[in-house]
Scaffold this motif. Structure first.
Motif, PDB file in Angstrom:
ATOM      1  N   VAL A  86       0.846  -1.198   0.000  1.00  0.00           N
ATOM      2  CA  VAL A  86       0.000   0.000   0.000  1.00  0.00           C
ATOM      3  C   VAL A  86       0.880   1.247   0.000  1.00  0.00           C
ATOM      4  O   VAL A  86       0.650   2.197  -0.757  1.00  0.00           O
ATOM      5  N   ARG A  87       1.891   1.247   0.852  1.00  0.00           N
ATOM      6  CA  ARG A  87       2.814   2.388   0.941  1.00  0.00           C
ATOM      7  C   ARG A  87       3.533   2.609  -0.396  1.00  0.00           C
ATOM      8  O   ARG A  87       3.674   3.732  -0.863  1.00  0.00           O
ATOM      9  N   GLU A  88       3.940   1.525  -1.035  1.00  0.00           N
ATOM     10  CA  GLU A  88       4.608   1.618  -2.334  1.00  0.00           C
ATOM     11  C   GLU A  88       3.660   2.181  -3.392  1.00  0.00           C
ATOM     12  O   GLU A  88       4.059   3.021  -4.211  1.00  0.00           O
ATOM     13  N   ALA A  89       2.412   1.747  -3.382  1.00  0.00           N
ATOM     14  CA  ALA A  89       1.432   2.255  -4.342  1.00  0.00           C
ATOM     15  C   ALA A  89       1.229   3.749  -4.161  1.00  0.00           C
ATOM     16  O   ALA A  89       1.071   4.492  -5.136  1.00  0.00           O
ATOM     17  N   ARG A  90       1.269   4.194  -2.928  1.00  0.00           N
ATOM     18  CA  ARG A  90       1.079   5.624  -2.657  1.00  0.00           C
ATOM     19  C   ARG A  90       2.322   6.426  -3.032  1.00  0.00           C
ATOM     20  O   ARG A  90       2.236   7.430  -3.732  1.00  0.00           O
TER      21      ARG A  90
ATOM     22  N   GLY B  87     -11.812  -0.804   3.437  1.00  0.00           N
ATOM     23  CA  GLY B  87     -12.064   0.472   2.767  1.00  0.00           C
ATOM     24  C   GLY B  87     -11.692   1.683   3.583  1.00  0.00           C
ATOM     25  O   GLY B  87     -11.084   2.633   3.077  1.00  0.00           O
ATOM     26  N   PHE B  88     -12.042   1.690   4.865  1.00  0.00           N
ATOM     27  CA  PHE B  88     -11.719   2.835   5.723  1.00  0.00           C
ATOM     28  C   PHE B  88     -10.216   3.011   5.824  1.00  0.00           C
ATOM     29  O   PHE B  88      -9.687   4.102   5.603  1.00  0.00           O
ATOM     30  N   ALA B  89      -9.502   1.934   6.138  1.00  0.00           N
ATOM     31  CA  ALA B  89      -8.047   2.015   6.274  1.00  0.00           C
ATOM     32  C   ALA B  89      -7.405   2.402   4.950  1.00  0.00           C
ATOM     33  O   ALA B  89      -6.502   3.238   4.905  1.00  0.00           O
ATOM     34  N   ALA B  90      -7.883   1.821   3.853  1.00  0.00           N
ATOM     35  CA  ALA B  90      -7.319   2.129   2.536  1.00  0.00           C
ATOM     36  C   ALA B  90      -7.517   3.601   2.192  1.00  0.00           C
ATOM     37  O   ALA B  90      -6.593   4.262   1.716  1.00  0.00           O
ATOM     38  N   GLY B  91      -8.708   4.120   2.437  1.00  0.00           N
ATOM     39  CA  GLY B  91      -8.971   5.534   2.156  1.00  0.00           C
ATOM     40  C   GLY B  91      -8.083   6.451   2.968  1.00  0.00           C
ATOM     41  O   GLY B  91      -7.548   7.438   2.459  1.00  0.00           O
ATOM     42  N   CYS B  92      -7.916   6.119   4.232  1.00  0.00           N
ATOM     43  CA  CYS B  92      -7.058   6.923   5.104  1.00  0.00           C
ATOM     44  C   CYS B  92      -5.597   6.843   4.676  1.00  0.00           C
ATOM     45  O   CYS B  92      -4.904   7.865   4.598  1.00  0.00           O
ATOM     46  N   LEU B  93      -5.121   5.649   4.400  1.00  0.00           N
ATOM     47  CA  LEU B  93      -3.717   5.476   4.013  1.00  0.00           C
ATOM     48  C   LEU B  93      -3.427   6.124   2.662  1.00  0.00           C
ATOM     49  O   LEU B  93      -2.338   6.655   2.450  1.00  0.00           O
ATOM     50  N   ALA B  94      -4.380   6.085   1.762  1.00  0.00           N
ATOM     51  CA  ALA B  94      -4.173   6.685   0.438  1.00  0.00           C
ATOM     52  C   ALA B  94      -4.076   8.198   0.525  1.00  0.00           C
ATOM     53  O   ALA B  94      -3.249   8.813  -0.147  1.00  0.00           O
TER      54      ALA B  94
END
Length: 125
Positions: free
Chosen positions: A46-50, A78-85
């Protein structure tokens, strides 16, 4: 139906306000922490994608890291993904995640089953 959806979203927003996720939760993640259990996507991906691919919201993460592509369709991550993105994990995290992955669950339906449904005329009689 729309009224029910609005009510449920308002309830979810109230729950996020009353039982807010601590703003420092993202600092607890390690590279191997699973963000998406269905697709087994770790935080490192996820961090790499961002950072490397420029993912700026939950939909981008879905494209670049497969977050939210599994059975739950982002209902768990979804919540975590939205926040991390977005990088927003503080008090506005609920707003940041509001546009997170939202896709209705669907399943195949046989044409024969559809043909056997009563018509609108039959139901009104």
């Amino acid at each position: 139906m729309e009224r029910t959806i609005r009510r449920h979203r308002a309830f979810a927003a109230a729950m996020h306000t009353v039982h807010a996720v601590p703003s420092r939760w993202a600092s607890w993640l390690t590279d191997d922490t699973l963000v998406c259990r269905c697709e087994e996507v770790p935080y490192a991906q996820v961090r790499e994608a961002r950072s490397d691919l420029g993912a700026g919201d939950g939909r981008d993460l879905k494209s670049f890291a497969r977050v939210g592509m599994g059975w739950c369709q982002g209902r768990m991550c979804g919540f975590a993904a939205g926040c991390l993105a977005t990088g927003e994990t503080g008090p506005r995290a609920g707003e940041a995640a509001a546009g997170a992955i939202k896709r209705p669950l669907a399943g195949p339906v046989r044409i024969g089953d559809l043909a056997e449904l009563p018509s609108a005329d039959d139901r009104s009689a």
